[in-house]
Write a protein that holds these residues in place. Structure first.
Motif, short mmCIF file in Angstrom:
data_model
loop_
_atom_site.label_atom_id
_atom_site.label_comp_id
_atom_site.label_asym_id
_atom_site.label_seq_id
_atom_site.Cartn_x
_atom_site.Cartn_y
_atom_site.Cartn_z
N ASN A 4 0.81 -1.22 0.00
CA ASN A 4 0.00 0.00 0.00
C ASN A 4 0.85 1.27 0.00
O ASN A 4 0.31 2.37 0.10
N TRP A 5 2.17 1.14 -0.10
CA TRP A 5 3.04 2.31 -0.09
C TRP A 5 3.19 2.85 -1.51
O TRP A 5 3.43 2.10 -2.45
N GLN A 6 3.03 4.15 -1.66
CA GLN A 6 3.13 4.76 -2.99
C GLN A 6 4.00 6.00 -2.93
O GLN A 6 4.03 6.71 -1.91
N ARG A 7 4.71 6.27 -4.02
CA ARG A 7 5.47 7.51 -4.13
C ARG A 7 4.50 8.66 -4.43
O ARG A 7 3.38 8.44 -4.91
N VAL A 8 4.96 9.88 -4.21
CA VAL A 8 4.07 11.04 -4.36
C VAL A 8 3.58 11.20 -5.80
O VAL A 8 2.50 11.73 -6.04
N ASP A 9 4.39 10.74 -6.77
CA ASP A 9 3.98 10.85 -8.18
C ASP A 9 3.66 9.49 -8.79
O ASP A 9 3.61 9.34 -10.01
N ARG A 17 12.30 9.83 -13.31
CA ARG A 17 11.33 10.77 -13.85
C ARG A 17 11.49 10.87 -15.38
O ARG A 17 12.50 10.44 -15.93
N CYS A 18 10.52 11.44 -16.02
CA CYS A 18 10.61 11.66 -17.47
C CYS A 18 11.77 12.60 -17.75
O CYS A 18 11.87 13.68 -17.15
N VAL A 19 12.66 12.19 -18.65
CA VAL A 19 13.86 12.96 -18.97
C VAL A 19 13.80 13.40 -20.43
O VAL A 19 13.54 12.59 -21.33
N ARG A 20 14.04 14.70 -20.65
CA ARG A 20 14.07 15.23 -22.02
C ARG A 20 15.28 16.16 -22.16
O ARG A 20 15.61 16.90 -21.23
N PHE A 21 15.92 16.08 -23.31
CA PHE A 21 17.03 16.98 -23.65
C PHE A 21 16.59 17.87 -24.81
O PHE A 21 16.00 17.39 -25.77
N PHE A 22 16.93 19.15 -24.71
CA PHE A 22 16.66 20.09 -25.79
C PHE A 22 17.99 20.70 -26.22
O PHE A 22 18.39 21.75 -25.71
N ILE A 35 18.04 20.49 -20.00
CA ILE A 35 17.64 19.16 -19.54
C ILE A 35 16.44 19.31 -18.62
O ILE A 35 16.39 20.20 -17.77
N GLN A 36 15.48 18.44 -18.83
CA GLN A 36 14.28 18.42 -18.00
C GLN A 36 14.15 17.03 -17.38
O GLN A 36 14.10 16.03 -18.09
N MET A 37 14.16 16.98 -16.06
CA MET A 37 13.94 15.72 -15.33
C MET A 37 12.74 15.93 -14.42
O MET A 37 12.84 16.61 -13.41
N GLY A 38 11.60 15.40 -14.84
CA GLY A 38 10.38 15.71 -14.12
C GLY A 38 10.10 17.20 -14.23
O GLY A 38 10.06 17.75 -15.33
N LYS A 39 9.96 17.87 -13.09
CA LYS A 39 9.71 19.31 -13.09
C LYS A 39 10.99 20.12 -12.93
O LYS A 39 10.95 21.36 -12.92
N THR A 40 12.12 19.45 -12.79
CA THR A 40 13.40 20.15 -12.69
C THR A 40 13.91 20.48 -14.08
O THR A 40 13.94 19.61 -14.97
N VAL A 174 13.57 2.02 -0.32
CA VAL A 174 14.68 2.49 -1.17
C VAL A 174 14.09 2.94 -2.50
O VAL A 174 13.41 2.16 -3.19
N ILE A 175 14.36 4.18 -2.90
CA ILE A 175 13.78 4.73 -4.13
C ILE A 175 14.84 5.46 -4.95
O ILE A 175 15.88 5.85 -4.44
N LEU A 176 14.53 5.63 -6.23
CA LEU A 176 15.45 6.23 -7.19
C LEU A 176 14.93 7.58 -7.67
O LEU A 176 13.73 7.77 -7.84
N ASP A 177 15.86 8.53 -7.90
CA ASP A 177 15.55 9.81 -8.53
C ASP A 177 14.48 10.57 -7.76
O ASP A 177 13.34 10.73 -8.21
N LEU A 178 14.85 11.09 -6.61
CA LEU A 178 13.91 11.73 -5.71
C LEU A 178 13.50 13.11 -6.21
O LEU A 178 14.34 13.91 -6.61
N CYS A 179 12.20 13.38 -6.19
CA CYS A 179 11.72 14.74 -6.41
C CYS A 179 11.85 15.51 -5.09
O CYS A 179 12.21 14.94 -4.05
N TYR A 180 11.56 16.81 -5.11
CA TYR A 180 11.79 17.63 -3.92
C TYR A 180 11.00 17.15 -2.71
O TYR A 180 11.52 17.06 -1.59
#
Length: 241
Positions: A4-9, A17-22, A35-40, A174-180
């Motif tokens: 029943n444990w879920q991450r915030v997103d 997170r979704c990664v995009r390069f421009f 570079i866009q990683m999630g909302k960063t 244990v989780i990967l690529d933490l958002c704020y």
């Protein structure tokens, strides 16, 4: 992991997170990528100077250094501009970025040139230093590929790609690529920098609350390695296109 444990997103524990390069986001630098990683979002620009610091003159090799800053409204509340020079956090991050990305360049093949990487955070939602490293490599590769294509540098100037990602422990998971939101509550926060050959360049790990075990450290490193391998595949894909 508790069912029943879920991450915030709602990501999986091992999901980045979704990664995009421009690439070419700014016209004037020798290398530029957003570079866009999630909302960063981090803008990475590379300037090539045909000179080296005074302490390197005559050594027939180059240098690479980095700068890091965050726009005043990159976060939920306005930060003051660092008009009197970078603060302690910015100093620490710019040194990390510089150390990490010098591992991606053979300075002996650069000639007496300096690569200046500017990392400007447009929006911060966790992982700004790791995004700066991951995006910074792409900007550097763009800049150096121009020198290589013009016959001004040998291809060996570029070493295997370098990328970075965060991992941590939140609510015992244990989780990967933490958002704020995750990073601000994590019991353990770790930043890992690796290259495409699976070698570690830097590992920064801190227990913010309860100390962590060696077995958890191994799991964090394995998770980070998995995430970095995905980032390096994306780096290679954008550079080949």
């Amino acid at each position: 992991m508790e069912s029943n444990w879920q991450r915030v997103d709602n990501r999986r524990a091992d999901e980045i997170r979704c990664v995009r390069f421009f690439p070419g986001f700014i016209d004037y630098p020798e290398g530029s990528v957003l570079i866009q990683m999630g909302k960063t979002r981090v803008l990475c620009n590379v300037t090539i100077q045909n000179a080296v610091p005074s302490w390197m003159v005559g050594k027939e090799k180059g240098w690479m250094t980095a700068e890091y800053s965050m726009l005043p409204r990159a976060t939920h509340t306005r930060n003051e501009r660092e008009t009197r020079g970078p603060g302690a956090r910015s100093q620490e991050i710019k040194r990390l970025v510089g150390r990490s990305l010098r591992a991606a360049i053979d300075l002996n093949f650069l000639g007496e040139r300096t690569l200046l990487l500017d990392c400007d955070v447009l929006q911060a939602d966790g992982g700004t230093r790791t995004a700066s490293i991951t995006g910074g490599y792409v900007a550097i590769a763009i800049a150096l590929n121009k020198l290589i294509q013009n016959g001004e540098c040998r291809p060996e100037v570029l070493k295997p790609p370098v990328a970075a990602i965060s991992a941590g422990i939140l609510d015992g998971q244990v989780i990967l690529d933490l958002c704020y939101e995750e990073d601000s509550r994590a019991e353990v926060d770790m930043n890992v920098v690796m290259n495409a050959t699976g070698e570690f360049i830097e590992v920064q790990g801190t227990a913010e609350g309860v100390p962590f075990q060696r077995s958890q450290l191994n799991t964090l490193l394995d998770l980070a390695e998995t995430g970095i391998s995905k980032l390096i595949k994306l780096q290679k894909s954008i550079l080949s296109s």
